[in-house]
Design a protein around this motif. Structure first.
Motif, PDB file in Angstrom:
ATOM      1  N   HIS A  10      -7.040  -0.806  -5.766  1.00  0.00           N
ATOM      2  CA  HIS A  10      -7.917  -1.356  -4.723  1.00  0.00           C
ATOM      3  C   HIS A  10      -9.394  -1.017  -4.890  1.00  0.00           C
ATOM      4  O   HIS A  10     -10.233  -1.691  -4.293  1.00  0.00           O
ATOM      5  CB  HIS A  10      -7.442  -0.879  -3.352  1.00  0.00           C
ATOM      6  N   ILE A  11      -9.723   0.034  -5.649  1.00  0.00           N
ATOM      7  CA  ILE A  11     -11.131   0.364  -5.866  1.00  0.00           C
ATOM      8  C   ILE A  11     -11.336   0.625  -7.356  1.00  0.00           C
ATOM      9  O   ILE A  11     -10.376   0.933  -8.072  1.00  0.00           O
ATOM     10  CB  ILE A  11     -11.586   1.594  -5.043  1.00  0.00           C
ATOM     11  N   LYS A  17     -17.389   2.727   1.213  1.00  0.00           N
ATOM     12  CA  LYS A  17     -16.140   1.977   1.055  1.00  0.00           C
ATOM     13  C   LYS A  17     -15.748   1.285   2.355  1.00  0.00           C
ATOM     14  O   LYS A  17     -15.183   0.184   2.343  1.00  0.00           O
ATOM     15  CB  LYS A  17     -15.009   2.908   0.603  1.00  0.00           C
ATOM     16  N   SER A  75     -17.608  -1.897   2.565  1.00  0.00           N
ATOM     17  CA  SER A  75     -17.506  -2.777   1.405  1.00  0.00           C
ATOM     18  C   SER A  75     -16.934  -4.143   1.740  1.00  0.00           C
ATOM     19  O   SER A  75     -17.022  -5.068   0.939  1.00  0.00           O
ATOM     20  CB  SER A  75     -16.640  -2.119   0.327  1.00  0.00           C
ATOM     21  N   SER A  88     -13.756  -4.776   2.070  1.00  0.00           N
ATOM     22  CA  SER A  88     -12.350  -4.807   1.671  1.00  0.00           C
ATOM     23  C   SER A  88     -11.530  -3.972   2.639  1.00  0.00           C
ATOM     24  O   SER A  88     -11.866  -2.820   2.923  1.00  0.00           O
ATOM     25  CB  SER A  88     -12.185  -4.264   0.253  1.00  0.00           C
ATOM     26  N   ALA A  89     -10.439  -4.559   3.137  1.00  0.00           N
ATOM     27  CA  ALA A  89      -9.614  -3.841   4.112  1.00  0.00           C
ATOM     28  C   ALA A  89      -8.901  -2.657   3.484  1.00  0.00           C
ATOM     29  O   ALA A  89      -8.593  -1.671   4.165  1.00  0.00           O
ATOM     30  CB  ALA A  89      -8.591  -4.808   4.722  1.00  0.00           C
ATOM     31  N   ASP A  90      -8.626  -2.723   2.172  1.00  0.00           N
ATOM     32  CA  ASP A  90      -7.871  -1.656   1.510  1.00  0.00           C
ATOM     33  C   ASP A  90      -8.763  -0.550   0.961  1.00  0.00           C
ATOM     34  O   ASP A  90      -8.276   0.535   0.642  1.00  0.00           O
ATOM     35  CB  ASP A  90      -7.049  -2.241   0.355  1.00  0.00           C
ATOM     36  N   ALA A  91     -10.062  -0.798   0.818  1.00  0.00           N
ATOM     37  CA  ALA A  91     -10.952   0.189   0.204  1.00  0.00           C
ATOM     38  C   ALA A  91     -11.015   1.501   0.979  1.00  0.00           C
ATOM     39  O   ALA A  91     -10.934   2.577   0.359  1.00  0.00           O
ATOM     40  CB  ALA A  91     -12.346  -0.399   0.022  1.00  0.00           C
TER      41      ALA A  91
END
Length: 243
Positions: free
Chosen positions: A36-37, A87, A90, A92-95
């Motif tokens: 994810h990152i 993060k 960022s 992104s929901a998963d970051a």
């Protein structure tokens, strides 16, 4: 190794715990984060390992830090917070969850270093490595079988995995546990100073990842805080007495 069996049997609970907290769980944490990152970001978070090691030593082993070390802890965790905030923003929901997984892995490394120093310093480094990795493999075998891919990885992937296991895990942990026994947990975990630089470098060279100003700034703050914790002023030289 036959000669190591008695000591491993005597300390099997502690060695199993090291396998869990220093290999099995961190592998899951960083494996999840890698999906994810960027790998460089994951490497940056490992710079917090000495901070967690010092925090655990303070809370568990009653190693009261000096004012300088407290300032280093505060500065280092400001850098961690900066990276985590980046993060979160960022998009992104998963970051953020990936960043939290990296920090959990770093915290587990910090715990393990102190636990090994206190309870397993007499176990030879090679025996500790073999025993802890065996326990970690047994712990990860059930979830690995449950999540086995429908198509097995290529031969090239298996060779890469073998290289990582032998060089980056087995050999590295022999050196790691030997250093803990010789110089202590806090100084040993300072080796993570090198991980962010190399992690970012390999990500740029091989994965074509980009490096942001926030990544560099946050990492610099973490390393500055950790260096402040590790720095010990040299004792003043004695002035020879004059007659």
């Amino acid at each position: 190794v036959p000669a190591a069996r008695p000591v491993l049997r005597r300390h099997w609970r502690g060695v199993a715990l090291v396998g869990l907290t220093n290999s099995a769980l961190p592998a899951l944490c960083f494996g999840y984060a890698a999906q994810h990152i960027p790998s460089g970001s994951s490497a940056l978070f490992t710079a917090a390992t000495p901070l967690f090691a010092a925090l655990v030593a303070w809370a568990w082993l009653a190693e009261r830090p000096t004012a300088q070390r407290c300032a280093g802890l505060a500065l280092g965790f400001c850098g961690v917070g900066w990276l985590v905030w980046d993060k979160i923003g960022s998009g992104s929901a998963d970051a953020p969850l990936a960043a939290a997984a990296c920090l959990l892995g770093a915290a587990l490394y910090g715990f393990t270093a102190n636990f090994t120093r206190r309870h397993l310093s007499t176990v030879p480094a090679a025996a500790m490595t073999a025993g802890s990795q065996t326990w970690a493999a047994l712990m990860l075998l059930p979830p690995a079988l449950l999540n086995a891919p429908s198509q097995l990885p290529s031969t090239r992937a298996w060779l890469a995995l073998a290289a990582l296991a032998l060089l980056c895990t087995a050999l590295a942990y022999i050196l790691f546990f030997n250093l803990i026994a010789r110089i202590g947990a806090a100084r040993t975990t300072a080796v993570t100073f090198l991980i962010p630089a190399f992690g970012v470098l390999w990500g740029v060279l091989f994965l074509h990842e980009t490096v942001s100003a926030t990544m560099l700034g946050g990492c610099a703050v973490i390393l500055a805080g950790t260096a402040l914790m590790q720095f010990t002023p040299a004792a003043p030289r004695a002035v020879p007495a004059t007659r």
